[in-house]
Design a protein around this motif. Structure first.
Motif, PDB file in Angstrom:
ATOM      1  N   ALA A 335       0.860  -1.263  -0.062  1.00 41.48           N
ATOM      2  CA  ALA A 335       0.073  -0.036   0.072  1.00 41.48           C
ATOM      3  C   ALA A 335       1.033   1.420   0.185  1.00 41.48           C
ATOM      4  O   ALA A 335       0.560   2.279  -0.821  1.00 41.48           O
ATOM      5  CB  ALA A 335      -0.895  -0.124   1.171  1.00 41.48           C
ATOM      6  N   VAL A 336       2.078   1.288   0.762  1.00 39.36           N
ATOM      7  CA  VAL A 336       2.776   2.463   0.791  1.00 39.36           C
ATOM      8  C   VAL A 336       3.544   2.446  -0.539  1.00 39.36           C
ATOM      9  O   VAL A 336       3.662   3.742  -1.076  1.00 39.36           O
ATOM     10  CB  VAL A 336       3.669   2.433   2.126  1.00 39.36           C
ATOM     11  N   ASN A 337       4.116   1.240  -1.147  1.00 42.12           N
ATOM     12  CA  ASN A 337       4.361   1.563  -2.543  1.00 42.12           C
ATOM     13  C   ASN A 337       3.580   2.444  -3.280  1.00 42.12           C
ATOM     14  O   ASN A 337       3.935   3.195  -4.167  1.00 42.12           O
ATOM     15  CB  ASN A 337       4.767   0.162  -3.102  1.00 42.12           C
ATOM     16  N   GLN A 338       2.199   2.029  -3.462  1.00 47.87           N
ATOM     17  CA  GLN A 338       1.270   2.669  -4.267  1.00 47.87           C
ATOM     18  C   GLN A 338       1.194   3.942  -3.709  1.00 47.87           C
ATOM     19  O   GLN A 338       1.077   4.975  -4.845  1.00 47.87           O
ATOM     20  CB  GLN A 338      -0.073   2.015  -4.069  1.00 47.87           C
ATOM     21  N   VAL A 343       2.385   9.877  -5.297  1.00 51.84           N
ATOM     22  CA  VAL A 343       3.180  11.228  -5.194  1.00 51.84           C
ATOM     23  C   VAL A 343       4.209  11.433  -6.087  1.00 51.84           C
ATOM     24  O   VAL A 343       4.171  12.758  -6.583  1.00 51.84           O
ATOM     25  CB  VAL A 343       4.057  10.971  -3.610  1.00 51.84           C
ATOM     26  N   ILE A 344       4.636  10.488  -6.729  1.00 51.09           N
ATOM     27  CA  ILE A 344       5.689  10.686  -7.798  1.00 51.09           C
ATOM     28  C   ILE A 344       5.048  11.156  -9.167  1.00 51.09           C
ATOM     29  O   ILE A 344       5.564  12.138  -9.661  1.00 51.09           O
ATOM     30  CB  ILE A 344       6.301   9.401  -8.004  1.00 51.09           C
ATOM     31  N   GLY A 345       3.871  10.591  -9.082  1.00 51.78           N
ATOM     32  CA  GLY A 345       2.988  11.014 -10.406  1.00 51.78           C
ATOM     33  C   GLY A 345       2.597  12.653 -10.197  1.00 51.78           C
ATOM     34  O   GLY A 345       2.499  13.217 -11.199  1.00 51.78           O
ATOM     35  N   ASN A 346       2.097  13.056  -8.972  1.00 54.95           N
ATOM     36  CA  ASN A 346       1.676  14.183  -8.972  1.00 54.95           C
ATOM     37  C   ASN A 346       2.808  15.243  -8.784  1.00 54.95           C
ATOM     38  O   ASN A 346       2.409  16.366  -9.398  1.00 54.95           O
ATOM     39  CB  ASN A 346       1.047  13.973  -7.295  1.00 54.95           C
ATOM     40  N   ASP A 347       4.048  14.706  -8.512  1.00 54.21           N
ATOM     41  CA  ASP A 347       5.183  15.686  -8.960  1.00 54.21           C
ATOM     42  C   ASP A 347       5.263  16.184 -10.325  1.00 54.21           C
ATOM     43  O   ASP A 347       5.685  17.413 -10.611  1.00 54.21           O
ATOM     44  CB  ASP A 347       6.480  14.975  -8.462  1.00 54.21           C
ATOM     45  N   VAL A 348       5.180  15.089 -11.303  1.00 53.04           N
ATOM     46  CA  VAL A 348       5.013  15.264 -12.676  1.00 53.04           C
ATOM     47  C   VAL A 348       3.909  16.663 -12.989  1.00 53.04           C
ATOM     48  O   VAL A 348       4.000  17.719 -13.705  1.00 53.04           O
ATOM     49  CB  VAL A 348       4.956  14.096 -13.486  1.00 53.04           C
TER      50      VAL A 348
END
Length: 476
Positions: A335-338, A343-348
């Motif tokens: 779940a934490v991986n997801q 978050v990484i996608g939101n940074d884009v």
């Protein structure tokens, strides 16, 4: 619905019936109709609502002090803002978080709710704006372009404080496990291949250090959010704001929020620049990457229980399969991986929104806000569940770990200073080919005495490399 259930409000587009129960007004209603996008309304972000109320309260106090707002009106606005900051009327913030207009709809929503509640406190009906106006009074000395970014920066600091608290709990859990596993020797790995010995405590201690570093960076990112552009109005020139408004409003806002806020030295720059938001996103992405890496490690270390590494046991929290009885999966790390992936996608998205700003304003701060608030909430929740549902219950398979240390070829690394790289390599190759231990091969070829081998290859000493190097002697 009956006509008496509506009031008629007017804007530049014409008249619009507004539900009589609503504290919001015509501008908010048009935004609701225009932006049915995410289904997530401002009410989902109480930090932002409270920050908007804080900004409007600070502005009212400043305008009262400057004798630009009637004291009775100012008192009513301040009282309405205090109610909102206590949690009331949050359900009246109904605009979708994604909206055109650089946050204008959000600012209008706040102005109207505050104005209509202030009108009630003054003994008037909602919508009787001749007595107190959402724009002339509540929004006095402001623009969306300074009120919204200021509120966003205040709100993000509140949300970040909760993340830091959750990170502290997770860090403490890793530290506790580091202490618990301080004497558990294991084989380290590089590129998924056997490396040299270490302790499980060192492995978990490293995770705590990772979080300590990111906590410091998050604190620094929050400090950058203390620079606000309130008083710059539309583009930073301060048009329609009193010359003393910016400093006075900032002082009041600091007092209201308890945050160390300061007015940007160049309001034109501050009105268009989203660098602090991009920086915060970068810090959150960094944390997400580290958390995901840690969770990858936990899943590998706990893989098995018979056919994997099987070095640690994650606490079982639910059945892992609808078809395989007895199977338990590492669901919390997954779940934490997801969360990290999101978050990484939101940074884009944040990067693109910040880059897309044009001239004196960035119109896309609502998207930046949406992503950052979600990031902070997701990471906070991830740290909490990882602490409570995983890390605190981890146990070590100490006997298995010690056995793998004695079998690993990586032990030969410690012999290199004593027998030379070539002889160490040959011993390692022979040990691997014959499925024997490094110690047996070295002893068989009389490269070192059994006593020397036992001392040098002590896993406990190998896990403390500085002590080992201090005792190393030149090769014979």
């Amino acid at each position: 619905m009956a006509d008496d259930m509506f009031r008629i409000e007017h804007d530049l587009l014409g008249d619009q019936p507004v539900p009589h129960y609503a504290y919001f007004g015509i501008h908010t209603l048009r935004a609701v109709h225009n932006f049915p996008i995410t289904g997530t309304r401002l009410t989902a972000y109480p930090d932002l609502i409270n920050a908007l109320a804080s900004v409007k309260q600070a502005a009212a106090e400043a305008n009262r002090d400057l004798r630009l707002l009637d004291p009775a009106k100012a008192d009513a606005v301040i009282a309405a803002c205090e109610e909102i900051r206590s949690g009331k009327l949050h359900d009246q913030f109904v605009v979708d978080v994604i909206q055109g207009g650089a946050g204008t709809s959000t600012n209008m929503n706040a102005n109207e709710v505050i104005a209509n509640r202030a009108l009630e406190l003054m003994g008037h009906e909602r919508g009787q704006y001749q007595h107190l106006h959402p724009l002339d009074d509540v929004n006095a000395g402001q623009s969306t372009n300074d009120a919204y970014p200021t509120a966003l920066r205040v709100a993000l600091q509140s949300a970040a404080a909760r993340l830091r608290e959750a990170m502290t709990l997770l860090r403490q859990a890793f530290r506790a496990k580091a202490d618990e596993f301080a004497g558990v020797v294991k084989t380290g790995r590089t590129q998924l291949q056997d490396a040299v010995p270490m302790t499980l405590g060192q492995e978990f201690g490293a995770y705590a250090v990772m979080l300590e570093q990111d906590d410091q960076l998050l604190a620094e990112a929050c400090a950058l959010l203390g620079e606000i552009n309130l008083g710059g109005t539309a583009i930073g020139t301060g048009l329609n704001a009193h010359p003393g408004f910016a400093a006075l409003a900032c002082s009041h806002l600091s007092a209201i929020t308890g945050l160390p806020l300061f007015t940007a030295p160049d309001l034109i720059e501050a009105t268009q620049d989203t660098g602090a938001l991009v920086h915060l996103s970068g810090v959150l992405k960094r944390l997400a990457v580290k958390l995901s890496k840690i969770c990858n490690d936990l899943r590998l270390l706990a893989s098995g229980p018979r056919a994997g590494l099987g070095e640690i046991n994650l606490p079982p929290v639910q059945a892992g399969s609808s078809i395989m009885p007895g199977k338990v999966n590492p669901v919390v790390p997954e779940a934490v991986n997801q969360i990290a992936f999101k978050v990484i996608g939101n940074d884009v998205a944040i990067t693109m929104a910040a880059e897309a700003g044009q001239l004196q304003l960035n119109a896309f701060e609502p998207l930046i806000a949406h992503c950052l608030f979600d990031d902070l909430a997701l990471l906070s929740a991830g740290c909490v569940i990882l602490t409570e549902r995983c890390i605190s219950g981890i146990t070590a398979n100490a006997d298995h770990l010690r056995a793998t240390v004695h079998r690993t070829i990586g032990m030969i690394t410690a012999l290199t200073p004593h027998v030379g790289y070539a002889q160490a390599s040959a011993a390692a190759e022979e040990a691997l080919a014959t499925h024997r231990s490094v110690a047996d091969i070295v002893a068989e070829h009389n490269l070192l005495s059994p006593e020397e081998i036992g001392e040098i290859l002590s896993p406990e000493r190998l896990a403390q490399p500085h002590a080992l190097l201090a005792d190393a002697r030149p090769s014979q």
